[in-house]
Every structure is written in C-alpha cells, then in structure tokens.
Design a protein around this motif. Structure first.
Motif, mmCIF file in Angstrom:
data_model
loop_
_atom_site.group_PDB
_atom_site.id
_atom_site.type_symbol
_atom_site.label_atom_id
_atom_site.label_comp_id
_atom_site.label_asym_id
_atom_site.label_seq_id
_atom_site.Cartn_x
_atom_site.Cartn_y
_atom_site.Cartn_z
ATOM 1 N N UNK A 69 0.829 -1.212 0.000
ATOM 2 C CA UNK A 69 0.000 0.000 0.000
ATOM 3 C C UNK A 69 0.863 1.261 0.000
ATOM 4 N N UNK A 70 1.942 1.243 0.743
ATOM 5 C CA UNK A 70 2.836 2.396 0.783
ATOM 6 C C UNK A 70 3.463 2.646 -0.583
ATOM 7 N N UNK A 71 3.983 1.604 -1.209
ATOM 8 C CA UNK A 71 4.605 1.753 -2.537
ATOM 9 C C UNK A 71 3.574 2.240 -3.544
ATOM 10 N N UNK A 72 2.384 1.648 -3.527
ATOM 11 C CA UNK A 72 1.320 2.089 -4.443
ATOM 12 C C UNK A 72 0.981 3.560 -4.234
ATOM 13 N N UNK A 73 0.846 3.989 -2.984
ATOM 14 C CA UNK A 73 0.512 5.384 -2.690
ATOM 15 C C UNK A 73 1.597 6.319 -3.202
ATOM 16 N N UNK A 74 2.855 5.970 -2.952
ATOM 17 C CA UNK A 74 3.965 6.806 -3.421
ATOM 18 C C UNK A 74 3.937 6.965 -4.935
ATOM 19 N N UNK A 75 3.805 5.879 -5.644
ATOM 20 C CA UNK A 75 3.853 5.921 -7.108
ATOM 21 C C UNK A 75 2.600 6.582 -7.692
ATOM 22 N N UNK A 76 1.435 6.318 -7.095
ATOM 23 C CA UNK A 76 0.187 6.945 -7.547
ATOM 24 C C UNK A 76 0.254 8.463 -7.401
ATOM 25 N N UNK A 77 0.931 8.920 -6.371
ATOM 26 C CA UNK A 77 1.051 10.355 -6.104
ATOM 27 C C UNK A 77 2.335 10.957 -6.681
ATOM 28 N N UNK A 78 3.011 10.201 -7.535
ATOM 29 C CA UNK A 78 4.238 10.649 -8.223
ATOM 30 C C UNK A 78 5.291 11.171 -7.240
ATOM 31 N N UNK A 79 5.418 10.487 -6.123
ATOM 32 C CA UNK A 79 6.436 10.833 -5.132
ATOM 33 C C UNK A 79 7.641 9.939 -5.411
#
Length: 109
Positions: A69-79
């Motif tokens: 979930x953390x990796x998905x959130x980072x990539x989804x938010x272009x972080x």
C-alpha cells in the motif's frame, strides 16, 4: 564541501516490529543518517506529508496498512522517494519482493 557541511540524509524505516525498527535506527544513526520511524503504511504516509525522507526502507507485511500500500501510494502520487522493500516472511504462493519491485520498489532485501 567538507563532511561536516554536508546535510545528513534522512531515512524512513517502516516496520511493525519495534525491536527491528530500533536495531535499524541504531545502525543507520551510526553512519550519520537521520532516522524517522513508522509502524505501518498509514503512519508512514502521514510522516512523508510532514517530513519527506531521502529514502524509505519498508517491510512488506504489517497490520492495517502494508508495504504494498505504501509503494502504491507513493507511485500513484508521483512521489519519487527511493524505496527499499524488505521481508522476512516467505510464502510458497508468491514472491512478495518481486511484487514489490513490480509496484515500483527500487530495491528489495
């Protein structure tokens, strides 16, 4: 620029195991990192919003919100903070570290 003038890098260690977080904190501090800790992905996301680290070391399996979930959130938010995913749990059904790489982890251990 001398070593004393160079800013210290910050690492966010995300793991539900308090003893492992403490061990990793001591290890990274010994090589002059600033260490921030979170016990799951939700806590890590809140921390990133307040104080973005230079790098993230995250466990995969944690209660409530995991490393996927953390990796998905980072990539989804272009972080674009580099992520190292780690896991001490093996499962015969799938390779969780390969999945983490496919989701956007920069390295796995």
């Amino acid at each position: 620029m001398s070593d004393t003038d160079r800013p210290r890098p910050t690492i966010l260690v995300v793991d539900d195991d308090e003893n492992l977080r403490d061990l990793l904190r001591r290890m990274f501090e010994s090589v002059d990192y600033i260490v921030i800790q979170a016990f799951n992905a939700q806590a890590a996301i809140a921390t990133i919003g307040e104080n973005p680290p230079d790098i993230i070391l995250t466990d995969i399996y944690m209660p409530e919100a995991d490393g996927f979930e953390l990796i998905n959130w980072l990539r989804k938010n272009a972080i674009a903070i580099p992520v190292i995913a780690m896991s001490g749990t093996a499962t015969p059904r799938y390779d969780q570290l390969s999945i983490a790489e496919n989701l956007g982890a920069d390295a796995v251990i």
